[in-house]
Design a protein around this motif. Structure first.
Motif, mmCIF file in Angstrom:
data_model
loop_
_atom_site.group_PDB
_atom_site.id
_atom_site.type_symbol
_atom_site.label_atom_id
_atom_site.label_comp_id
_atom_site.label_asym_id
_atom_site.label_seq_id
_atom_site.Cartn_x
_atom_site.Cartn_y
_atom_site.Cartn_z
ATOM 1 N N UNK A 116 13.967 4.293 12.661
ATOM 2 C CA UNK A 116 15.172 4.503 11.391
ATOM 3 C C UNK A 116 14.733 5.159 10.672
ATOM 4 N N UNK A 117 15.780 6.471 10.079
ATOM 5 C CA UNK A 117 14.473 7.427 9.001
ATOM 6 C C UNK A 117 15.254 7.248 7.727
ATOM 7 N N UNK A 118 14.540 7.574 6.610
ATOM 8 C CA UNK A 118 15.300 7.525 5.665
ATOM 9 C C UNK A 118 14.275 8.953 4.920
ATOM 10 N N UNK A 119 14.153 9.495 3.598
ATOM 11 C CA UNK A 119 14.113 10.010 3.104
ATOM 12 C C UNK A 119 13.369 10.257 1.611
ATOM 13 N N UNK A 120 11.887 10.199 1.754
ATOM 14 C CA UNK A 120 11.338 9.867 -0.042
ATOM 15 C C UNK A 120 11.135 10.436 -0.540
ATOM 16 N N UNK A 121 11.904 10.880 -1.804
ATOM 17 C CA UNK A 121 11.932 11.977 -2.517
ATOM 18 C C UNK A 121 10.599 12.526 -2.662
ATOM 19 N N UNK A 122 9.681 11.801 -2.154
ATOM 20 C CA UNK A 122 8.247 12.544 -2.734
ATOM 21 C C UNK A 122 7.515 13.058 -1.728
ATOM 22 N N UNK A 123 7.020 12.078 -0.780
ATOM 23 C CA UNK A 123 6.572 12.456 0.503
ATOM 24 C C UNK A 123 7.587 13.193 1.971
ATOM 25 N N UNK A 124 8.804 13.207 1.914
ATOM 26 C CA UNK A 124 9.889 13.960 3.145
ATOM 27 C C UNK A 124 10.368 12.663 3.341
ATOM 28 N N UNK A 125 10.518 12.984 4.778
ATOM 29 C CA UNK A 125 11.268 12.149 5.718
ATOM 30 C C UNK A 125 9.683 11.070 6.692
ATOM 31 N N UNK A 126 10.616 10.099 6.572
ATOM 32 C CA UNK A 126 9.674 8.786 7.310
ATOM 33 C C UNK A 126 10.866 7.960 7.776
ATOM 34 N N UNK A 127 9.781 6.500 9.089
ATOM 35 C CA UNK A 127 10.520 6.132 9.358
ATOM 36 C C UNK A 127 10.196 4.550 8.986
ATOM 37 N N UNK A 128 11.158 3.806 9.447
ATOM 38 C CA UNK A 128 10.870 1.993 8.814
ATOM 39 C C UNK A 128 9.770 2.361 9.591
ATOM 40 N N UNK A 129 9.278 2.308 11.125
ATOM 41 C CA UNK A 129 7.187 1.600 11.008
ATOM 42 C C UNK A 129 7.043 1.875 10.280
ATOM 43 N N UNK A 130 6.889 3.679 9.312
ATOM 44 C CA UNK A 130 5.780 4.007 9.400
ATOM 45 C C UNK A 130 5.208 3.315 7.185
ATOM 46 N N UNK A 131 6.870 2.990 7.190
ATOM 47 C CA UNK A 131 6.938 2.032 5.695
ATOM 48 C C UNK A 131 6.504 0.928 5.789
ATOM 49 N N UNK A 132 6.744 0.300 7.442
ATOM 50 C CA UNK A 132 5.847 -1.180 7.475
ATOM 51 C C UNK A 132 4.523 -0.935 7.451
ATOM 52 N N UNK A 133 4.016 -0.058 8.411
ATOM 53 C CA UNK A 133 2.449 0.090 8.589
ATOM 54 C C UNK A 133 2.136 0.137 6.485
ATOM 55 N N UNK A 134 2.839 1.187 5.832
ATOM 56 C CA UNK A 134 2.067 1.316 4.517
ATOM 57 C C UNK A 134 2.140 -0.063 3.911
ATOM 58 N N UNK A 135 3.265 -0.724 4.251
ATOM 59 C CA UNK A 135 3.461 -2.421 3.873
ATOM 60 C C UNK A 135 2.039 -2.746 3.764
ATOM 61 N N UNK A 136 1.641 -2.981 5.234
ATOM 62 C CA UNK A 136 0.847 -3.579 5.251
ATOM 63 C C UNK A 136 -0.843 -3.233 5.073
ATOM 64 N N UNK A 137 -1.355 -2.156 4.990
ATOM 65 C CA UNK A 137 -2.146 -1.484 4.818
ATOM 66 C C UNK A 137 -2.293 -1.763 2.736
ATOM 67 N N UNK A 138 -1.257 -1.170 2.597
ATOM 68 C CA UNK A 138 -0.987 -1.765 0.591
ATOM 69 C C UNK A 138 -1.379 -3.144 1.417
ATOM 70 N N UNK A 139 -0.494 -4.164 1.038
ATOM 71 C CA UNK A 139 -1.430 -5.815 1.116
ATOM 72 C C UNK A 139 -3.091 -5.592 1.377
ATOM 73 N N UNK A 140 -3.346 -5.397 2.268
ATOM 74 C CA UNK A 140 -4.678 -5.877 3.083
ATOM 75 C C UNK A 140 -5.273 -4.235 1.780
ATOM 76 N N UNK A 141 -5.380 -3.461 1.296
ATOM 77 C CA UNK A 141 -6.454 -2.463 0.418
ATOM 78 C C UNK A 141 -6.394 -3.203 -1.008
ATOM 79 N N UNK A 142 -4.790 -4.195 -1.880
ATOM 80 C CA UNK A 142 -5.189 -4.571 -3.003
ATOM 81 C C UNK A 142 -5.845 -6.116 -2.570
ATOM 82 N N UNK A 143 -5.959 -6.719 -1.869
ATOM 83 C CA UNK A 143 -6.802 -8.222 -1.126
ATOM 84 C C UNK A 143 -8.101 -7.824 -1.189
ATOM 85 N N UNK A 144 -8.256 -6.662 -0.484
ATOM 86 C CA UNK A 144 -9.895 -6.486 -0.436
ATOM 87 C C UNK A 144 -10.251 -5.587 -1.626
#
Length: 177
Positions: A116-144
């Motif tokens: 599924x797709x959407x358009x991030x107003x700064x980054x352009x087209x994204x997929x739900x899969x990309x957003x989920x991967x970013x979510x995991x990376x965000x969790x890990x980076x701030x926990x680290x």
């Protein structure tokens, strides 16, 4: 290679459990900033909670609902300041509750939803899969980031072994002058 939904769910589930362990540490360690422009572990957790409530879960719901635009979130511009007097156990409980609600939403996802797709107003087209991967990376980076902040007094007190941790040492205020 993109990770499976099961792996994404497992990693997002682990964050809450990890923070429950970290929040049991002495408040002095949790609230100490390792350097002036670095976040304390509790500031990292506050940011994760705010991101959970205002960014990731709402974006997931928006994409699933077919909304086409995703609004950017800048924690410096859009975030709320961390309240230093907030109890670590209270903060981690709020995060755990918010994450549990997000995980319920994730349970309903099917592999085809990742496209599924959407358009991030700064980054352009994204997929739900990309957003989920970013979510995991965000969790890990701030926990680290939080764990790296926790390391600092121990690295500094490690005597001759301090050099073994040089890549993890954050320049203290006196070192930055």
């Amino acid at each position: 290679m993109p990770e499976s939904l099961a792996t994404i769910r497992a990693l997002l589930s682990a964050t809450s459990a990890r923070w429950q362990q970290l929040a049991a540490l002495p408040a002095e360690l949790l609230t100490r900033r390792p350097a002036p422009r670095e976040w304390s572990p509790m500031e990292c957790l506050h940011h994760l909670l705010e991101s959970e409530e205002r960014v990731f879960a709402p974006r997931l719901a928006a994409i699933l609902a077919g909304q086409s635009e995703i609004v950017p979130f800048d924690p410096q511009r859009d975030g709320t300041p961390y309240a230093a007097q907030r109890d670590p156990a209270e903060l981690v409980a709020a995060f755990a509750a918010a994450r549990a609600a997000s995980l319920e939403l994730l349970e309903r996802l099917q592999p085809q939803d990742l496209e599924r797709q959407a358009r991030h107003l700064e980054l352009g087209p994204i997929t739900l899969g990309q957003q989920l991967h970013e979510w995991v990376a965000h969790d890990l980076v701030h926990t680290m980031q939080a764990e790296r902040a926790l390391m600092q007094p121990f690295i500094r007190a490690a005597g001759p072994w301090q050099a073994d941790f040089a890549e993890h040492l954050i320049a203290a205020e006196a070192d930055e002058a």
